[in-house]
Design an enzyme around this catalytic site. Sequence first.
Site, PDB file in Angstrom:
ATOM      1  N   HIS A  44       0.823  -1.213   0.000  1.00  0.00           N
ATOM      2  CA  HIS A  44       0.000   0.000   0.000  1.00  0.00           C
ATOM      3  C   HIS A  44       0.856   1.261   0.000  1.00  0.00           C
ATOM      4  CE1 HIS A  44      -3.844   1.827   0.065  1.00  0.00           C
ATOM      5  NE2 HIS A  44      -4.465   0.908   0.775  1.00  0.00           N
ATOM      6  N   ALA A  45       2.121   1.152   0.334  1.00  0.00           N
ATOM      7  CA  ALA A  45       3.006   2.319   0.282  1.00  0.00           C
ATOM      8  C   ALA A  45       3.235   2.797  -1.149  1.00  0.00           C
ATOM      9  CB  ALA A  45       4.354   1.989   0.936  1.00  0.00           C
TER      10      ALA A  45
END
Length: 466
Positions: free
Chosen positions: A139-140
């Site tokens: 998700h980064a």
Amino acid sequence: MERLTGLDASFLYLETDTQLLHVCAMLILDPAADGASYEHEAFKAELGRRLHLIPAMTRRLHAVPLNLDHPVWVRDSNFDLDYHVRRLALPAGAGDRELAELAADIAGRPLDRGRPLWEMWVVEGLPHGKVAVLSKYHHAIVDGITGTNMMMHLCDMQPGVSYTPPAEIGPAETEPNDLQLAGAALLKLPGRLGMVGMVPKTVGILGGLVQRRRGNGSRGMPLPFTAPRTPFNRAITQHRAISFVQTELSDIKEIKTAFGVKVNDVVLAVVGGALRSYLEVHDELPETSLMASVPVSTHETSRHEEGTNKVSTIFARLYTEIEDPVARVLAIAEDNRGAKEEHNLIGADFLQDWAKYAPPNTFQLAARAYSSLKLAEHHPVVHNLVVSNVPGPNFPMYFLGVRVASMYPFGPVFHGAGLTATVISNNGHLDFGFIACRELVPDVDTIADAVPEVITALLKAAREKA
């Protein structure tokens, strides 16, 4: 070299051995749909030719000494495509259930932070010669919109397209100087006092919400920490369970038009109906409504230009206590109209403004303590689950040359909210993906099985109304 924003980095800090913060997408490819051929080495080679279009796929993390500041992205000088692309095959006679079990096993494995934060698992042996591709991205490096945009770089509108990579990708990057990174981080430390300024801003926002509700008496977002507890609102393990189902977007639009609501209202009502059915079977249906956290893209409205994740959230009641599916969708629609007004009062950048002050070490220690002590089981439930609705392509797509038949997304699950439903539109379909902590929702397939039944009931009511 590019530094992660606070919001992007927060997905690293909040990750633990059990709370894995990557997102997955499973594409079902049909080589026979247009007579396109599939051969694994050619498929992988085409991916390699397109990597220059997506810089995030060849960058890895580089930590700042002592975690004094957020990490930076650097190009991976030892990038190995063979590591990131894995090849598997289902046994003869296997179907969707076996594919879901395999996808769950893959989703439950952490990504290697020493390499670019993605993997692609190609699964052959599906019925009728189809191929599944399960992609994992941290998700980064993606949110709903950027994930879809990344996918578009790997897709075309016709089969068999082959890219020619540029002769030069760009100048080689040198490793960042750790001393310089540490020095720059120390100079920025006084800036973290800006967090103090967020407190009166937050108080002012809350005051505005209270005044709005008193002034017009309208319904709006439910408050966090007011959700009822269900079996999936506990601390999670690292094990995952997955289910998926494809529906017709035209049915959802017919329901939307009949009752004068939005597509997202119908999606929430369908998920709410499926969860009502699931909880009734288990004799665990609460008397009050389940609450969903619904991510909202702020790419079009954010004042921040840097970073990948540009997202806020709306809390939404699913009205699972209402048996009548029409009453449920109308109640959700009324709530959502008020919730959007309240979201505008909060502002598109509220999460990003708070996250930029996130102290890395403090966040990581807090996340580990929260996980190991199972604190999610000792305070009121923040929200019951995440429900995300992502717009996808409304035309046929070819992933690395092969026709996309289905596209199932799976977001992360969290301590205290061990179930996530993600929905994406795809060429006339609406594809639902459910992912859960296996110990909390071992029979997640029954939730997916209930989705068509809920849609059929709403569709019947819509046609009777007409």
